[in-house]
Design an enzyme around this catalytic site. Sequence first.
Site, PDB file in Angstrom:
ATOM      1  N   LYS A 152       5.635   8.039   1.712  1.00 47.91           N
ATOM      2  CA  LYS A 152       4.519   7.637   0.855  1.00 47.91           C
ATOM      3  C   LYS A 152       5.089   7.085  -0.440  1.00 47.91           C
ATOM      4  O   LYS A 152       5.846   7.756  -1.138  1.00 47.91           O
ATOM      5  CB  LYS A 152       3.610   8.828   0.573  1.00 47.91           C
ATOM      6  CG  LYS A 152       2.497   8.496  -0.411  1.00 47.91           C
ATOM      7  CD  LYS A 152       1.468   9.589  -0.483  1.00 47.91           C
ATOM      8  CE  LYS A 152       0.418   9.272  -1.526  1.00 47.91           C
ATOM      9  NZ  LYS A 152      -0.616  10.311  -1.598  1.00 47.91           N
ATOM     10  N   ARG A 154      -8.427   6.529  -6.185  1.00 51.20           N
ATOM     11  CA  ARG A 154      -8.477   7.465  -7.312  1.00 51.20           C
ATOM     12  C   ARG A 154      -9.844   7.410  -7.989  1.00 51.20           C
ATOM     13  O   ARG A 154     -10.339   8.434  -8.466  1.00 51.20           O
ATOM     14  CB  ARG A 154      -7.326   7.190  -8.276  1.00 51.20           C
ATOM     15  CG  ARG A 154      -5.965   7.525  -7.634  1.00 51.20           C
ATOM     16  CD  ARG A 154      -4.769   7.200  -8.505  1.00 51.20           C
ATOM     17  NE  ARG A 154      -3.518   7.378  -7.760  1.00 51.20           N
ATOM     18  CZ  ARG A 154      -2.326   6.966  -8.157  1.00 51.20           C
ATOM     19  NH1 ARG A 154      -2.185   6.357  -9.331  1.00 51.20           N
ATOM     20  NH2 ARG A 154      -1.256   7.156  -7.411  1.00 51.20           N
ATOM     21  N   GLU A 190      13.250  10.863   4.791  1.00 52.67           N
ATOM     22  CA  GLU A 190      12.007  11.634   4.646  1.00 52.67           C
ATOM     23  C   GLU A 190      11.412  11.952   6.016  1.00 52.67           C
ATOM     24  O   GLU A 190      10.974  13.075   6.283  1.00 52.67           O
ATOM     25  CB  GLU A 190      10.972  10.837   3.825  1.00 52.67           C
ATOM     26  CG  GLU A 190      11.216  10.808   2.318  1.00 52.67           C
ATOM     27  CD  GLU A 190      10.792  12.105   1.637  1.00 52.67           C
ATOM     28  OE1 GLU A 190      10.351  13.047   2.317  1.00 52.67           O
ATOM     29  OE2 GLU A 190      10.913  12.176   0.396  1.00 52.67           O
ATOM     30  N   LYS A 198       2.785   4.870   4.209  1.00 54.85           N
ATOM     31  CA  LYS A 198       1.674   4.550   3.317  1.00 54.85           C
ATOM     32  C   LYS A 198       2.195   3.941   2.031  1.00 54.85           C
ATOM     33  O   LYS A 198       3.132   4.497   1.456  1.00 54.85           O
ATOM     34  CB  LYS A 198       0.920   5.845   3.014  1.00 54.85           C
ATOM     35  CG  LYS A 198      -0.203   5.697   2.029  1.00 54.85           C
ATOM     36  CD  LYS A 198      -0.790   7.039   1.765  1.00 54.85           C
ATOM     37  CE  LYS A 198      -1.825   6.897   0.669  1.00 54.85           C
ATOM     38  NZ  LYS A 198      -2.289   8.162   0.192  1.00 54.85           N
ATOM     39  N   SER A 249      -6.728   2.059   0.021  1.00 57.59           N
ATOM     40  CA  SER A 249      -7.926   1.533  -0.637  1.00 57.59           C
ATOM     41  C   SER A 249      -7.718   0.145  -1.226  1.00 57.59           C
ATOM     42  O   SER A 249      -8.575  -0.735  -1.067  1.00 57.59           O
ATOM     43  CB  SER A 249      -8.366   2.520  -1.715  1.00 57.59           C
ATOM     44  OG  SER A 249      -7.303   2.773  -2.631  1.00 57.59           O
ATOM     45  N   TYR A 301     -10.370   2.127   5.991  1.00 60.95           N
ATOM     46  CA  TYR A 301     -11.788   2.146   5.606  1.00 60.95           C
ATOM     47  C   TYR A 301     -12.571   1.120   6.417  1.00 60.95           C
ATOM     48  O   TYR A 301     -13.789   1.135   6.421  1.00 60.95           O
ATOM     49  CB  TYR A 301     -11.930   1.887   4.096  1.00 60.95           C
ATOM     50  CG  TYR A 301     -11.130   2.890   3.287  1.00 60.95           C
ATOM     51  CD1 TYR A 301     -11.654   4.153   3.013  1.00 60.95           C
ATOM     52  CD2 TYR A 301      -9.839   2.608   2.852  1.00 60.95           C
ATOM     53  CE1 TYR A 301     -10.913   5.097   2.314  1.00 60.95           C
ATOM     54  CE2 TYR A 301      -9.086   3.538   2.149  1.00 60.95           C
ATOM     55  CZ  TYR A 301      -9.628   4.782   1.890  1.00 60.95           C
ATOM     56  OH  TYR A 301      -8.883   5.718   1.216  1.00 60.95           O
TER      57      TYR A 301
HETATM   58  C1  PBG Z   1      -3.650  11.908  -2.862  1.00 58.30           C
HETATM   59  C2  PBG Z   1      -3.866  10.743  -2.003  1.00 58.30           C
HETATM   60  C3  PBG Z   1      -3.890   9.414  -2.419  1.00 58.30           C
HETATM   61  C4  PBG Z   1      -4.259   8.661  -1.314  1.00 58.30           C
HETATM   62  C5  PBG Z   1      -4.429   9.526  -0.239  1.00 58.30           C
HETATM   63  N1  PBG Z   1      -4.166  10.824  -0.670  1.00 58.30           N
HETATM   64  C6  PBG Z   1      -3.705   8.809  -3.774  1.00 58.30           C
HETATM   65  C7  PBG Z   1      -2.521   9.077  -4.552  1.00 58.30           C
HETATM   66  O1  PBG Z   1      -1.467   9.473  -4.042  1.00 58.30           O
HETATM   67  O2  PBG Z   1      -2.630   8.905  -5.762  1.00 58.30           O
HETATM   68  C8  PBG Z   1      -4.467   7.167  -1.357  1.00 58.30           C
HETATM   69  C9  PBG Z   1      -5.371   6.583  -0.349  1.00 58.30           C
HETATM   70  C10 PBG Z   1      -5.896   5.236  -0.660  1.00 58.30           C
HETATM   71  O3  PBG Z   1      -5.545   4.576  -1.664  1.00 58.30           O
HETATM   72  O4  PBG Z   1      -6.744   4.786   0.120  1.00 58.30           O
HETATM   73  N2  PBG Z   1      -2.620  12.737  -2.670  1.00 58.30           N
END
Ligand code: PBG
Length: 331
Positions: A201, A211, A240, A255, A281, A320
Amino acid sequence: MNRSYPNTRLRRSRASSWSRAMHRETVLTPADLIWPLFVTDGKGVEDPVASLPGVSRWSVDGIANRAKEAVDLSIPCIALFPNTQAELRSEKGDEALNPDNLMCRAIKAIRDACGDDIGILTDVALDPYTTHGQDGLVNEGGYVVNDDTVAVLVDQALNQAEAGADIIAPSDMMDGRVRAIRMALEMGGHHNVQIMSYAAKYASAFYGPFRDAVGSSGVLKGDKKTYQMDPANASEALAEVALDIAEGADSVMVKPGLAYLDIIWRVKQRFEVPVFAYQVSGEYALIEAGAAAGVADRDALLMEKLVGFKRAGCSGVLTYHAPAAARILNG
Ligand code: PBG
């Protein structure tokens, strides 16, 4: 292989629709989709997320209806994220451990509505519950401390498993959390609860609208670069993934998605484990904005990107666009 023109004309197989269908190497189906959903408080509430056109936060009753919709669309799994009320957020994110929190209530409502017809994936991280918006516990210097955070994440994961979650998805990027969660699940008798780790990630600019959706953007101080990965790194992503598999992850996630197809490919080639992409997102919002600006047809844009994830080696994609894509695929 020694191919040459005109013995070989690669356009032959592309000349008609039936032939293109016959030669298609990658097929996307609704079973490849995981639908992320945002839960909010109240009853009968649909609260649109301004930065994610077409996406809303739903109260628990609405979430159960979305789960039924997913079953009808043949989407096998939904991912839940809570928008915790501001009054329930705290420095340490204790609400994450409340057996009656929004997340647990949503899990139970979905189970009541859909039985075992749908998989419920739940996010493990403290950001929807903390007043500072970080994924873990912070010390006086604002640093997110690893081992104390892992202890809380274990309790959060158990809380979700006890409410009925099928897949625990730690998105926090703490070291050692997969092993700790796996051991706790085994000891708690949750032998068949899966772990899909957010293994690679990245500290990404594409998370902004999420957020907003969980209400952590206004409160987040600083960034998440001391735990999320540097977008410039690939070898580190493989490290990882290797650790998370060794620690007991059933599947791994990369991600964000589109900018990291090389990581997906390398993980799949190297480890041959189920790999999932999270089309996050910001990626969704850019497709919608591009379509609204007349760049291209929205459905064509979203389907091309989704098939790309599968081609790169994904078993599935969190997106989404899941209901839109399933509707297109179901014709
Ligand atoms: C939080 C989390 C995040 C996302 C999924 N779980 C945001 C972040 O790490 O700040 C992001 C998902 C998205 O942007 O659609 N741990």
